[in-house]
Design a protein around this motif. Structure first.
Motif, short mmCIF file in Angstrom:
data_model
loop_
_atom_site.label_atom_id
_atom_site.label_comp_id
_atom_site.label_asym_id
_atom_site.label_seq_id
_atom_site.Cartn_x
_atom_site.Cartn_y
_atom_site.Cartn_z
N CYS A 83 9.54 45.82 55.95
CA CYS A 83 9.85 47.11 55.33
C CYS A 83 10.49 46.92 53.96
O CYS A 83 10.20 47.66 53.01
CB CYS A 83 10.78 47.92 56.23
SG CYS A 83 9.99 48.48 57.75
N ASN A 87 7.86 45.80 51.59
CA ASN A 87 7.03 46.96 51.31
C ASN A 87 7.66 47.83 50.23
O ASN A 87 6.98 48.31 49.31
CB ASN A 87 6.83 47.76 52.60
CG ASN A 87 6.05 49.05 52.38
OD1 ASN A 87 6.64 50.09 52.12
ND2 ASN A 87 4.74 48.98 52.48
N ASP A 120 5.86 48.49 46.62
CA ASP A 120 5.44 49.88 46.39
C ASP A 120 6.35 50.64 45.44
O ASP A 120 6.23 51.86 45.33
CB ASP A 120 5.38 50.64 47.72
CG ASP A 120 4.12 50.33 48.50
OD1 ASP A 120 3.24 49.66 47.97
OD2 ASP A 120 4.02 50.78 49.66
N TYR A 178 1.15 42.93 57.43
CA TYR A 178 1.77 44.14 56.88
C TYR A 178 2.02 44.03 55.38
O TYR A 178 1.72 44.96 54.63
CB TYR A 178 3.08 44.42 57.61
CG TYR A 178 3.76 45.70 57.16
CD1 TYR A 178 3.22 46.95 57.48
CD2 TYR A 178 4.93 45.67 56.41
CE1 TYR A 178 3.82 48.12 57.07
CE2 TYR A 178 5.54 46.84 55.99
CZ TYR A 178 4.99 48.06 56.32
OH TYR A 178 5.59 49.22 55.90
N VAL A 179 2.57 42.90 54.97
CA VAL A 179 2.98 42.76 53.56
C VAL A 179 1.78 42.46 52.67
O VAL A 179 1.60 43.11 51.64
CB VAL A 179 4.05 41.67 53.41
CG1 VAL A 179 4.36 41.41 51.94
CG2 VAL A 179 5.32 42.07 54.15
N THR A 223 -0.17 46.14 52.63
CA THR A 223 0.52 46.71 51.46
C THR A 223 -0.11 46.27 50.15
O THR A 223 -0.35 47.10 49.27
CB THR A 223 2.01 46.30 51.49
OG1 THR A 223 2.60 46.75 52.71
CG2 THR A 223 2.75 46.95 50.32
N LYS A 269 -3.98 49.05 51.25
CA LYS A 269 -3.28 50.30 50.96
C LYS A 269 -3.63 50.83 49.58
O LYS A 269 -3.62 52.03 49.35
CB LYS A 269 -1.77 50.07 51.07
CG LYS A 269 -0.94 51.34 50.99
CD LYS A 269 0.53 51.02 51.21
CE LYS A 269 1.39 52.27 51.19
NZ LYS A 269 2.82 51.95 51.42
N GLY A 279 -3.44 48.40 58.84
CA GLY A 279 -2.01 48.43 59.08
C GLY A 279 -1.66 48.54 60.55
O GLY A 279 -0.57 48.12 60.97
#
Length: 314
Positions: A83, A86, A90, A149-150, A154, A158, A168
């Motif tokens: 997170c 992320n 982002d 995820y990363v 991301t 994404k 994801g």
């Protein structure tokens, strides 16, 4: 800017000036809440509950409390790392969305360099805890989930594809499997069923939010399914996942991991969600329908996990 960055002979910011700017940003008044928010505590909490459920199902009430504690700490660190990274990746896109414009990176209260280091440190600590105090398979799954995820989600999908939510979902389905293999040390049927339940739950959950905040995602440049293909196509996809989730969620009962209470609740809750999904095609207020779907999806998963734990077969 109050403190302009000096340039070196090549026209690039001098290293000392960059470090000073990063230090100045990091030294702005920061509260513990901002450090916690950087890790997205809501996401961490729900992932931990899922991981504990996986651990409990595998333990069948014979709980090793110390192992549960170390698994929870390691998983929390891994999820918090994802997170945080992320947020780092982002930060420019977050500045374009109303719901993310107050984040510490966007406002300048934290420097990107600090957040990057913070996220990496959390990931290293989480991998160490899982690998040394739980087992190597749990650590490997944590690393796979973090990488997906990363980097894959991301950094890649994404920003480029309507398949981002699908991709994801792979990383989002890892936490309950980490909890499960912490006990069993193997990927058997129970691990895969838990993975599939979380995998199928995520797209309809996130697409409901995507429909509700479609224009925000469009302005930020996210090629989310509702933005690219529209609400109608997204609703069809939601129905597909929810309908498939109903029988998959009941596999835990068929394989003998949980009892009848869970089975009945899984069927009822899943069918309610399916009918709500279908009702979206004739919804007069699409935003109101999408909000109900999003809220229901959170409650659905919470109740399912609680029942999964409470009704685990002894």
């Amino acid at each position: 800017m109050n403190n302009p960055i000096s340039l070196d002979a090549a026209g690039e910011p001098a290293a000392e000036a960059v470090q000073a700017a990063d230090s100045a940003a990091a030294k702005k008044s920061l509260s513990m809440r901002e450090f916690v928010n950087l890790m997205k505590p809501g996401i961490v909490f729900h992932n931990l509950i899922a991981a504990i459920a996986g651990f409990w199902v595998a333990s069948r009430w014979h709980v090793d409390w110390l192992l549960l504690l170390t698994m929870t700490v390691g998983t929390a660190l891994i999820v918090a790392s994802g997170c945080t990274l992320n947020n780092y990746l982002d930060r420019e896109l977050d500045a374009k969305m109303a719901r993310t414009q107050s984040r510490a990176l966007v406002t300048g209260k934290m420097s990107p360099r600090f957040v990057l280091g913070y996220g990496i440190t959390l990931g290293v600590l989480g991998t160490f805890v899982l690998g040394v105090l739980v087992n190597p398979l749990a650590a490997l799954l944590g690393l796979i989930g973090l990488f997906l995820y990363v980097w894959v989600y991301t950094m890649w999908f994404k920003r480029t594809s309507v398949w981002s939510t699908f991709v994801g979902s792979f990383s989002g389905a890892v936490p309950p499997v980490i909890g499960y293999v912490a006990v069993t040390q193997t990927m058997d049927a129970g691990a895969w069923i838990l993975f599939l339940i979380l995998f199928l739950w995520q797209p309809p959950h996130f697409w409901a939010l995507g429909i509700r905040r479609m224009e925000e995602y469009r302005a930020a440049g996210f090629p989310l399914l509702p933005v690219v293909r529209g609400s109608y196509v997204t609703k069809i996809s939601i129905v597909r996942y929810v309908v498939l989730l109903v029988p998959v969620s009941m596999l835990l009962y068929l394989y003998g991991y949980v009892g009848e209470v869970y089975m009945i609740a899984a069927a009822a809750l899943g069918l309610i969600w399916a009918f709500m999904s279908i009702a979206g095609f004739r919804a007069e207020d699409e935003n109101k329908w999408a909000k109900r779907m999003f809220v229901y999806s959170i409650n659905y998963l919470t109740i399912m996990i609680v029942l999964m734990i409470a009704n685990t077969v002894h």
